[in-house]
Design an enzyme around this catalytic site. Structure first.
Site, mmCIF file in Angstrom:
data_model
loop_
_atom_site.group_PDB
_atom_site.id
_atom_site.type_symbol
_atom_site.label_atom_id
_atom_site.label_comp_id
_atom_site.label_asym_id
_atom_site.label_seq_id
_atom_site.Cartn_x
_atom_site.Cartn_y
_atom_site.Cartn_z
ATOM 1 N N ASP A 81 -3.853 -28.318 36.784
ATOM 2 C CA ASP A 81 -2.772 -28.487 35.678
ATOM 3 C C ASP A 81 -1.635 -29.508 36.181
ATOM 4 O O ASP A 81 -0.281 -29.264 36.038
ATOM 5 C CB ASP A 81 -1.996 -27.351 35.465
ATOM 6 C CG ASP A 81 -1.389 -26.398 36.434
ATOM 7 O OD1 ASP A 81 -1.737 -26.504 37.646
ATOM 8 O OD2 ASP A 81 -0.403 -25.804 36.153
ATOM 9 N N SER B 184 0.938 -32.264 36.856
ATOM 10 C CA SER B 184 1.539 -33.290 35.797
ATOM 11 C C SER B 184 1.156 -34.522 36.151
ATOM 12 O O SER B 184 0.776 -34.881 37.203
ATOM 13 C CB SER B 184 3.074 -32.925 36.106
ATOM 14 O OG SER B 184 3.538 -33.260 37.249
ATOM 15 N N GLU C 289 4.960 -17.224 37.833
ATOM 16 C CA GLU C 289 4.697 -17.837 39.227
ATOM 17 C C GLU C 289 6.130 -17.830 39.883
ATOM 18 O O GLU C 289 6.495 -19.007 39.566
ATOM 19 C CB GLU C 289 3.614 -19.197 39.166
ATOM 20 C CG GLU C 289 3.683 -19.629 40.432
ATOM 21 C CD GLU C 289 2.780 -21.098 40.450
ATOM 22 O OE1 GLU C 289 2.631 -21.589 39.372
ATOM 23 O OE2 GLU C 289 2.531 -21.389 41.520
ATOM 24 N N LYS D 122 1.461 -14.672 39.941
ATOM 25 C CA LYS D 122 0.830 -15.574 40.635
ATOM 26 C C LYS D 122 1.859 -15.920 41.991
ATOM 27 O O LYS D 122 2.658 -16.724 41.830
ATOM 28 C CB LYS D 122 0.564 -17.001 40.204
ATOM 29 C CG LYS D 122 0.169 -18.035 40.784
ATOM 30 C CD LYS D 122 -0.434 -19.294 40.147
ATOM 31 C CE LYS D 122 -0.868 -20.532 41.150
ATOM 32 N NZ LYS D 122 -1.555 -21.672 40.118
ATOM 33 N N GLY E 289 -0.403 -23.527 47.760
ATOM 34 C CA GLY E 289 1.116 -23.770 48.371
ATOM 35 C C GLY E 289 1.245 -24.938 49.551
ATOM 36 O O GLY E 289 2.218 -24.821 50.235
ATOM 37 N N GLY E 290 -0.080 -25.360 49.711
ATOM 38 C CA GLY E 290 -0.034 -26.344 51.069
ATOM 39 C C GLY E 290 -0.765 -25.930 52.208
ATOM 40 O O GLY E 290 -0.679 -26.507 53.100
ATOM 41 N N GLY F 61 -4.951 -24.736 43.408
ATOM 42 C CA GLY F 61 -4.858 -26.110 42.889
ATOM 43 C C GLY F 61 -5.422 -26.762 44.169
ATOM 44 O O GLY F 61 -6.733 -27.481 44.246
#
Ligand code: 13P
Length: 338
Positions: free
Chosen positions: A24, A26, A177, A219, A262-263, A291
């Site tokens: 998702d 952007s 989240e 989340k 988160g990285g 993601g």
């Protein structure tokens, strides 16, 4: 709202051995990801990439849901099938990001609050018509000198709760989240403290706004030392700190926790989720909604070349399968090369 249907959807999303793909990003964020592999971000390239993801054979073997961006849920595959329909045929539940991104928090120069409540009721109804069955809203909490403030945590928790109540009114399962960032040099203990205070406020606000927890997914971030902290932690230390924090703050009525990556590297995210699931049953399912940790290897394999479609889809299936194993606590680092 059909509460029984939402409770069922929430449980389907945290089915054993499966988790969620967050696709998702952007438009500015996907442009950054594409820039990393030298691909120009256009409506056509974004559609081509996401169609590649969603037509992966066996997508539903280890993925229960996919979170889409507004542009994507309005697009169709090459053969004309609407994207939400394509996902349903793969046995995957379509979801939608509905927040408007972060904005500076007035009066608190180092902090942000997530925008997007204006007009949200109408947009949620529209997304439900387009086939979405769940929604996501991300709040961002930064750790640093003098932050986060109580004002920032309260403002973000309040809008998360208002969003979640509106999502349930529209029949969509809200994913809530509140992300405590891993940017900075803070310790594991500091992240645990901030995550605990944040989640306590989030659940107080959810209760105040009459959000039904049985039809809600959380989340959360994993509890991690800041990426610049000289004292890094083992997977087991992270698993213990994360589970302890969640047990203190997240009611057992919530069906599942779907962690963000988160990285973290893809391997770190997988092995830490695995370490948590090895610690035995908890009140909620411990799952993923990754993601970057799911898409990183896919983007590298694809590189914008239509000829790399199969290799890229193999990379997604492989990463999803490893995370599926981590859901059961049966992941081994040796499976990485398989
Ligand atoms: P990451 O797993 O890359 O943190 O993304 C998850 C997500 O959807 C953040 O909102």
């Amino acid at each position: 709202m059909d509460l029984d249907a939402m409770v069922l959807t929430a449980h389907v999303l945290v089915t054993s051995g499966k988790g969620i793909l967050a696709a998702d990003e952007s438009t500015p964020t996907i442009a950054k990801r594409f820039a990393g592999i030298g691909v120009e971000s256009t409506e056509a390239s974004r559609r081509a990439y996401r169609e590649l993801l969603f037509t992966t054979p066996g997508l539903g073997d280890h993925l229960s849901g996919v979170i889409l961006f507004d542009e994507t849920i309005r697009q169709s595959a090459d053969d004309g099938t609407p994207i939400a329909e394509l996902l349903l045929r793969q046995g995957v539940v379509p979801g939608i990001k509905v927040d408007g991104g972060t904005k500076p928090l007035a009066g608190f120069p180092a902090e942000v609050v997530t925008a997007g409540l204006d007009g949200l009721r109408g947009r949620l109804a529209d997304y439900a018509t387009l086939g979405a069955r769940f929604a996501k809203w991300r709040a961002v909490i930064r750790i640093g000198s003098g932050v986060p403030t109580g004002a920032c945590i309260e403002a973000n928790a309040h809008v998360l709760a208002r969003y979640a109540a509106l999502a349930q009114e529209a029949g969509l399962v809200p994913i809530v989240e509140p992300e405590v960032l891993m940017d900075g040099d803070h310790t594991l203990a500091r992240c645990a403290e901030v995550t605990e205070v944040t989640l306590r406020e989030v659940f107080a606000q959810l209760a105040r706004q009459h959000v039904v927890l049985e039809a809600t997914l959380l989340k959360p971030n994993m509890v991690l030392p800041g990426e610049g902290c000289p004292d890094q932690a083992t997977d087991d230390e992270i698993a213990v700190a994360t589970i302890d924090t969640m047990r203190r703050t997240v009611p057992a009525a919530v069906p599942g926790l779907v962690f963000l990556s988160g990285g973290q590297t893809d391997q770190q995210a997988t092995s830490r989720l695995d370490a948590m699931n090895r610690r035995g049953p908890q009140p909620w399912e411990l799952s993923f909604s990754f993601g970057r940790a799911l898409q990183g290897p896919v983007l590298r394999a694809w590189g914008g070349d239509p000829g790399h479609r199969t290799t890229a889809q193999d990379a997604l299936r492989h990463r999803a399968a490893l995370n599926g194993a981590a859901r059961r606590g049966t992941y081994e680092a040796s499976m990485e090369g398989a």
